[in-house]
Design a protein around this motif. Structure first.
Motif, mmCIF file in Angstrom:
data_model
loop_
_atom_site.group_PDB
_atom_site.id
_atom_site.type_symbol
_atom_site.label_atom_id
_atom_site.label_comp_id
_atom_site.label_asym_id
_atom_site.label_seq_id
_atom_site.Cartn_x
_atom_site.Cartn_y
_atom_site.Cartn_z
ATOM 1 N N GLY A 181 0.873 -1.175 0.000
ATOM 2 C CA GLY A 181 0.000 0.000 0.000
ATOM 3 C C GLY A 181 0.904 1.217 0.000
ATOM 4 N N ASN A 182 0.338 2.369 -0.305
ATOM 5 C CA ASN A 182 1.165 3.562 -0.368
ATOM 6 C C ASN A 182 0.418 4.761 0.199
ATOM 7 O OD1 ASN A 182 3.528 4.945 -0.946
ATOM 8 N ND2 ASN A 182 2.962 5.371 -3.048
ATOM 9 N N PRO A 183 0.477 5.043 1.491
ATOM 10 C CA PRO A 183 1.318 4.363 2.477
ATOM 11 C C PRO A 183 0.718 3.026 2.911
ATOM 12 C CG PRO A 183 0.084 6.091 3.563
ATOM 13 C CD PRO A 183 -0.252 6.164 2.090
ATOM 14 N N GLY A 184 1.569 2.251 3.552
ATOM 15 C CA GLY A 184 1.156 0.954 4.064
ATOM 16 C C GLY A 184 2.260 0.362 4.907
ATOM 17 N N MET A 185 2.037 -0.856 5.364
ATOM 18 C CA MET A 185 3.073 -1.538 6.135
ATOM 19 C C MET A 185 4.309 -1.653 5.251
ATOM 20 S SD MET A 185 1.823 -1.817 9.033
ATOM 21 C CE MET A 185 2.726 -2.966 10.017
ATOM 22 N N SER A 186 5.456 -1.287 5.809
ATOM 23 C CA SER A 186 6.671 -1.188 5.008
ATOM 24 C C SER A 186 7.826 -1.950 5.631
ATOM 25 C CB SER A 186 7.060 0.285 4.848
ATOM 26 O OG SER A 186 6.037 0.997 4.201
ATOM 27 N N GLY A 187 8.796 -2.249 4.770
ATOM 28 C CA GLY A 187 9.994 -2.916 5.224
ATOM 29 C C GLY A 187 11.202 -2.384 4.481
ATOM 30 N N ALA A 188 12.358 -2.586 5.075
ATOM 31 C CA ALA A 188 13.621 -2.187 4.460
ATOM 32 C C ALA A 188 14.518 -3.415 4.360
ATOM 33 C CB ALA A 188 14.308 -1.113 5.297
ATOM 34 N N GLY A 189 15.225 -3.493 3.241
ATOM 35 C CA GLY A 189 16.187 -4.566 3.040
ATOM 36 C C GLY A 189 17.561 -4.004 2.788
ATOM 37 N N VAL A 190 18.572 -4.622 3.400
ATOM 38 C CA VAL A 190 19.960 -4.201 3.236
ATOM 39 C C VAL A 190 20.788 -5.450 2.955
ATOM 40 C CG1 VAL A 190 21.945 -3.085 4.324
ATOM 41 C CG2 VAL A 190 19.631 -2.280 4.850
ATOM 42 N N TYR A 191 21.508 -5.412 1.845
ATOM 43 C CA TYR A 191 22.349 -6.520 1.400
ATOM 44 C C TYR A 191 23.757 -5.974 1.254
ATOM 45 C CZ TYR A 191 23.929 -10.302 -1.730
ATOM 46 O OH TYR A 191 24.602 -11.356 -2.312
ATOM 47 N N ILE A 192 24.708 -6.548 1.988
ATOM 48 C CA ILE A 192 26.064 -6.006 2.027
ATOM 49 C C ILE A 192 27.070 -7.076 1.598
ATOM 50 C CG2 ILE A 192 27.864 -5.034 3.521
ATOM 51 C CD1 ILE A 192 25.598 -3.951 5.317
ATOM 52 N N LYS A 193 27.994 -6.659 0.723
ATOM 53 C CA LYS A 193 29.137 -7.496 0.344
ATOM 54 C C LYS A 193 30.384 -6.826 0.920
ATOM 55 C CE LYS A 193 27.341 -8.790 -4.218
ATOM 56 N NZ LYS A 193 27.661 -8.749 -5.659
ATOM 57 N N ALA A 194 31.069 -7.560 1.808
ATOM 58 C CA ALA A 194 32.256 -6.990 2.446
ATOM 59 C C ALA A 194 33.257 -8.090 2.760
ATOM 60 C CB ALA A 194 31.870 -6.267 3.733
ATOM 61 N N GLY A 195 34.474 -7.913 2.319
ATOM 62 C CA GLY A 195 35.522 -8.865 2.628
ATOM 63 C C GLY A 195 35.213 -10.291 2.219
ATOM 64 N N GLY A 196 34.540 -10.454 1.092
ATOM 65 C CA GLY A 196 34.204 -11.783 0.616
ATOM 66 C C GLY A 196 33.025 -12.423 1.328
ATOM 67 N N LYS A 197 32.391 -11.684 2.221
ATOM 68 C CA LYS A 197 31.228 -12.199 2.953
ATOM 69 C C LYS A 197 29.978 -11.431 2.559
ATOM 70 C CE LYS A 197 33.867 -13.678 6.953
ATOM 71 N NZ LYS A 197 34.116 -13.490 8.379
ATOM 72 N N ILE A 198 28.833 -12.072 2.796
ATOM 73 C CA ILE A 198 27.530 -11.481 2.516
ATOM 74 C C ILE A 198 26.796 -11.279 3.847
ATOM 75 C CG2 ILE A 198 25.285 -11.868 1.416
ATOM 76 C CD1 ILE A 198 27.550 -11.531 -0.616
ATOM 77 N N TYR A 199 26.181 -10.110 3.984
ATOM 78 C CA TYR A 199 25.381 -9.799 5.174
ATOM 79 C C TYR A 199 23.996 -9.372 4.697
ATOM 80 C CZ TYR A 199 30.071 -9.543 7.158
ATOM 81 O OH TYR A 199 31.358 -9.820 7.521
ATOM 82 N N GLU A 200 22.956 -9.915 5.316
ATOM 83 C CA GLU A 200 21.578 -9.625 4.915
ATOM 84 C C GLU A 200 20.774 -9.172 6.123
ATOM 85 O OE1 GLU A 200 21.003 -12.792 1.277
ATOM 86 O OE2 GLU A 200 20.395 -13.426 3.289
ATOM 87 N N TYR A 201 19.995 -8.100 5.921
ATOM 88 C CA TYR A 201 19.185 -7.547 7.003
ATOM 89 C C TYR A 201 17.793 -7.190 6.475
ATOM 90 C CZ TYR A 201 23.825 -6.779 8.990
ATOM 91 O OH TYR A 201 25.108 -6.939 9.441
#
Length: 129
Positions: free
Chosen positions: A12-32
């Motif tokens: 919806g706009n506005p509506g329930m919302s979420g944020a995604g963060v995908y990180i590549k650092a030092g050969g590793k993957i981090y997901e939030y």
């Protein structure tokens, strides 16, 4: 250099919302994934960048950040350090404050199809509520 991909999503706009963060650092993957509550889609996109900067400040202090977003509005606002929309100004100010903790901070617009990981994480953030 740390590669960061962000996305905000709203049901919806506005509506329930979420944020995604995908990180590549030092050969590793981090997901939030983060639940955001009631936001417009654009506000969720700004919030995702803020969350990414907060994570990087904690886990990768002093690193060079290369951030990617599929939101032209957010990328343009950050690059120009300006937005006409009054509701986005505090979000842009928060981004500038958080970005000041890094020696170099770059942001680049990417097509939606190249941001699938962050999109998936943002939608997960919606479902967490």
């Amino acid at each position: 250099m740390i590669e960061v991909y962000t996305d905000g999503a709203s049901s919806g706009n506005p509506g329930m919302s979420g944020a995604g963060v995908y990180i590549k650092a030092g050969g590793k993957i981090y997901e939030y994934s983060f639940p955001l509550g009631m936001y417009s889609n654009h506000e969720a996109e700004f919030a995702a960048v803020i969350k990414a900067l907060e994570i990087c400040k904690e886990h990768f202090p002093g690193e060079i950040l290369s951030l990617h977003s599929d939101s032209r509005l957010v990328v343009d606002a950050i690059e120009k350090d300006f937005t006409k929309n009054q509701s986005f100004r505090p979000l842009l100010e928060e981004i500038n404050k958080e970005a000041s903790h890094f020696p170099y901070f770059f942001i680049k617009w990417i097509p939606e199809k190249q941001n699938g990981h962050a999109d998936h994480l943002a939608r997960k953030g919606i479902r967490m509520q």
